[in-house]
Design an enzyme around this catalytic site. Structure first.
Site, short mmCIF file in Angstrom:
data_model
loop_
_atom_site.label_atom_id
_atom_site.label_comp_id
_atom_site.label_asym_id
_atom_site.label_seq_id
_atom_site.Cartn_x
_atom_site.Cartn_y
_atom_site.Cartn_z
N CYS A 132 0.86 -1.17 0.00
CA CYS A 132 0.00 0.00 0.00
C CYS A 132 0.90 1.22 0.00
CB CYS A 132 -0.91 -0.01 1.23
SG CYS A 132 -1.98 1.45 1.33
N GLU A 151 -3.90 1.14 -5.83
CA GLU A 151 -2.94 0.11 -6.20
C GLU A 151 -2.80 0.10 -7.71
OE1 GLU A 151 -0.12 -1.38 -5.74
OE2 GLU A 151 -0.93 -2.04 -3.80
#
Length: 354
Positions: free
Chosen positions: A2, A127
């Protein structure tokens, strides 16, 4: 992994979104610490400051460990053993912490053993999907599925936690498990609080995007156990760290690739910037409605409304085949689109992998 998040809600709204019950069952709102250090943003990157939940017992001796504080912390844990005054000399990447090695690295093991567990708050995270045989990476925005309700427009300032039904009935923030530490500068000065997001293997619906994802705490019980280090030991808390399938996602513009881009268009479903039309879902409609009504800064549309457009069902079937960049003049598109009439739809389903 992340490496980018969004958390743009004003601090008062974010506190209402994190309403909870303490150990005695009393309805509470978490208390802000250092609220002036919180900077809402649609595009947060490591080394920036982000809001986290933590137990009040970390900051106040003899406090009830079930009571919660919201505090801005630096993203990227600065280990207690770091002895340089210049943080840029820290050569290790601590923005993420792998769950499978958390007990092997002292930078993470020591805070975990000390009970320094936190919950990182966000609208969602970004992402990037790497395309085979190309260097292009398609960004996605990933968040909890949302349920559209009739009471959503009634949310406002509440006088007390007793007015529980009006505390929060809007966007559900993403709650990610993290650990934090307190670093004391070698030359003296205020203690720096910083955190790392724990990551796990991706769930099935995310494997086509990336092989890692944050450890998401899905539900109040999981959040409560993770934060309450006074009652829940580390080994028991680690059982909460696993992938969850309860996520939704959609492709977004490559403008999010640059961390200085901080506008609602970072979250906007890609087809709204390219003119492509797909079937609408309640979850997507609620996300966009929420963006328009809860943004810290929102301008009224100055151009005529367009015909109603649809938003995609969030599913792996919508993994994009070709990237698009936003067109010039897209500012205000989100607000204009949201002014259109929307019909009530069933709750959004979880994405299904093909």
């Amino acid at each position: 992994m992340c490496g980018r998040t969004s958390c743009h809600l004003p601090k008062e709204v974010l506190a209402r979104a994190c309403a909870y019950r303490d150990r005695q069952g009393r309805q509470r709102l978490p208390e802000w610490r250092d609220p002036d250090r919180y900077c809402p943003s649609y595009n947060k990157s490591p080394r920036s400051s982000s809001p986290v939940l933590l137990s009040r017992l970390h900051l106040e001796k003899d406090a009830d460990s079930s009571e919660r504080i919201i505090a801005p912390m630096r993203w990227g844990l600065v280990p207690y053993w770091f002895r340089e005054a210049d943080l840029s000399k820290l050569q290790i990447n601590t923005s993420n912490c792998r769950s499978d090695t958390i007990m092997e690295k002292r930078s993470f093991k020591v805070p975990l053993v000390k009970g320094r567990r936190c919950v990182v708050l966000a609208d969602g995270f970004y992402e990037w999907q790497r395309r085979q045989a190309t260097n292009h990476r398609q960004p996605y925005f990933i968040y909890f599925p949302q349920i559209k309700t009739e009471k959503a427009e009634q949310v406002g300032a509440v006088a007390s936690p007793e007015d529980w039904e009006k505390v929060w009935d809007n966007w559900r923030p993403l709650t990610m498990a993290g650990i934090f530490d307190c670093w004391e500068p070698p030359e003296g000065g205020s203690c720096l609080y910083s955190y790392s997001i724990i990551t796990v293997d991706s769930c099935k619906v995310m494997t086509d995007i990336h092989n890692r994802m944050p450890a998401i705490l899905d539900g109040e019980e999981a959040v409560s156990k993770w934060l309450d280090f006074g009652e829940v030991p580390a080994q028991e808390a680690l059982k909460l760290i696993h992938p969850t399938e309860n996520i939704a996602f959609h492709p977004v513009s490559s403008m999010v690739n640059r961390s200085w881009n901080n506008t609602p268009e970072c979250l906007l479903p890609l087809h709204l910037l390219t003119g492509k039309e797909l079937k609408a879902s309640a979850s997507s409609q609620k996300m966009l409605q929420w963006l328009a009504t809860k943004s810290p800064k929102k301008e009224e549309p100055k151009t005529p409304q367009k015909a109603e457009s649809d938003v995609p069902q969030w599913s792996s079937q919508f993994l994009q085949k070709s990237p698009q960049t936003p067109k010039r003049g897209s500012a205000g598109l989100l607000e204009r689109w949201l002014k259109r009439g929307q019909e009530e739809e069933p709750a959004a389903k979880r994405p299904h992998a093909q």
